[in-house]
Enzyme design. Structure first.
Site, short mmCIF file in Angstrom:
data_model
loop_
_atom_site.label_atom_id
_atom_site.label_comp_id
_atom_site.label_asym_id
_atom_site.label_seq_id
_atom_site.Cartn_x
_atom_site.Cartn_y
_atom_site.Cartn_z
N HIS A 1 45.68 42.94 40.33
CA HIS A 1 45.49 43.89 41.42
C HIS A 1 44.64 43.31 42.53
O HIS A 1 44.01 42.25 42.40
CB HIS A 1 44.87 45.19 40.88
CG HIS A 1 43.50 45.03 40.26
ND1 HIS A 1 42.35 44.90 41.00
CD2 HIS A 1 43.11 45.02 38.96
CE1 HIS A 1 41.31 44.81 40.19
NE2 HIS A 1 41.74 44.87 38.93
N CYS B 1 40.77 42.39 33.99
CA CYS B 1 41.87 42.34 34.96
C CYS B 1 41.79 41.07 35.80
O CYS B 1 40.77 40.36 35.81
CB CYS B 1 41.83 43.56 35.88
SG CYS B 1 42.31 45.10 35.06
#
Length: 356
Positions: free
Chosen positions: A186, A202
């Site tokens: 992301h 992440c």
């Protein structure tokens, strides 16, 4: 139609061509080294971001240069040359110690590569194969219990359990969910963490980079997460080594130099390469982790010799400044040629639907 202004430059001009390379017909090395000179307001982080380099790459490739105050007319090497990860060259590959993501689109003989932020000390990502299972524009974030507890224990912070979509969302404006629980690729509202250990698992990308990658990646794209601190390649008949600092999480017991030597020997055997290696050079490269792909044959030039020989042109763009959290390209200075200015701003248009 939802629009994101993406900063896409060509090598020395804009981002688009800095992050995409044709796959080599021979060997496994793409890109080139080049260099710029700074003006007084530059930081290495600004320059690195402009050329799709994370903090780890641009600082390690320029030892002795102050990341925050490099000064007027300092020479900065842009290590935009990469030994590609081991095949298969399909889908997305994330090399954790390199802190880079590679995307090999179907039916295109090219590779896109971008820097990423990876997990903080104390966290760990599995080395495995998964896939992209969903894509989200303007994502919300429901904070997992372990992350909420970690903030409370480490920083005495009671962070919200829910972050609504918007500019302050830690996931940025675009997110691709992997099949690993809670793990996304992301954007981020703290772009200077790209190339650092800055997440709880992440993979964080510059906003302009995820804007370029997002529309190209269909749901179902395979994702392979690997640990390759020492990449071995061949370019123009020469054996190369690219060394990143290994993650202690994955390496215990076997000394790093031994692992690198074994990888070099295995690579040469598999590819039927017969070249005399300068093992003192290998020892130095592995010890320095300078992130630069370098030849390691006997009589190959040192990094210092290669860097000194690189012609350097002035870096001609203002600092990112207040727009750092967005995808805007820094304004060109008078040093930029008119032809450079014309290619700086590109709009990336995405459909209105939530997922693509």
């Amino acid at each position: 139609m939802w629009l994101l202004t993406a900063a896409l430059s060509a090598l020395g001009v804009g981002f688009a061509q800095a992050s995409v390379f044709p796959l080599p017909e021979h060997g496994n090395v793409v890109g080139t080294l080049h260099a710029v000179t700074t003006h007084r307001d530059d930081t290495l982080l600004d320059i690195g971001r402009f050329y799709d380099l994370g903090y780890n790459q641009v600082t390690k490739a320029n030892p002795g240069v102050n990341p925050w105050l490099p000064g007027q007319a300092s020479k900065v090497v842009i290590p935009a040359q990469y030994i590609l990860p081991p095949k298969p060259w399909t889908g997305i590959v994330v090399d954790i110690p390199a802190r880079r993501i590679y995307f090999f689109p179907n039916n295109d003989h090219v590779v896109y590569t971008y820097p990423v932020g990876v997990f903080l000390p104390g966290w760990k990502e599995n080395l495995t194969t998964t896939q992209i299972i969903a894509k989200f524009k303007m994502p919300a974030w429901n904070v997992p219990k372990n992350i909420h507890s970690w903030f409370k224990t480490k920083f005495h912070m009671d962070i919200p359990w829910y972050w609504p979509p918007g500019p302050e969302n830690p996931m940025g404006e675009l997110a691709m969910e992997t099949g690993l629980s809670g793990i996304f690729i992301h954007g981020t509202y703290h772009p200077w963490g790209v190339g650092m250990r800055a997440s709880q698992g992440c993979f964080q990308m510059f906003p302009e980079n995820v804007a370029q990658l997002f529309p190209m990646v269909p749901v179902g794209t395979p994702v392979r997460i690997i640990d390759m601190p020492n990449l071995v390649g061949v370019h123009n008949g020469e054996v190369y080594l690219q060394s990143y600092k290994p993650m202690d999480t994955y390496h215990k017991g076997v000394p790093e130099l031994q692992r690198a030597a074994m990888r070099i020997k295995d690579f040469m055997e598999v590819n039927h390469i017969h070249q005399e290696i300068d093992w003192s050079k290998v020892r130095r490269i592995v010890g320095e982790h300078n992130t630069v792909a370098l030849p390691i044959g006997v009589n190959a030039p040192s990094y210092q010799t290669l860097a000194a020989a690189l012609p350097a042109k002035p870096y001609a763009y203002a600092p990112y400044g207040p727009s750092a959290n967005g995808a805007a390209v820094p304004a060109p200075l008078q040093l930029a040629k008119p032809s450079d200015r014309e290619h700086l701003h590109v709009q990336v248009s995405l459909p209105d639907s939530k997922n693509q």
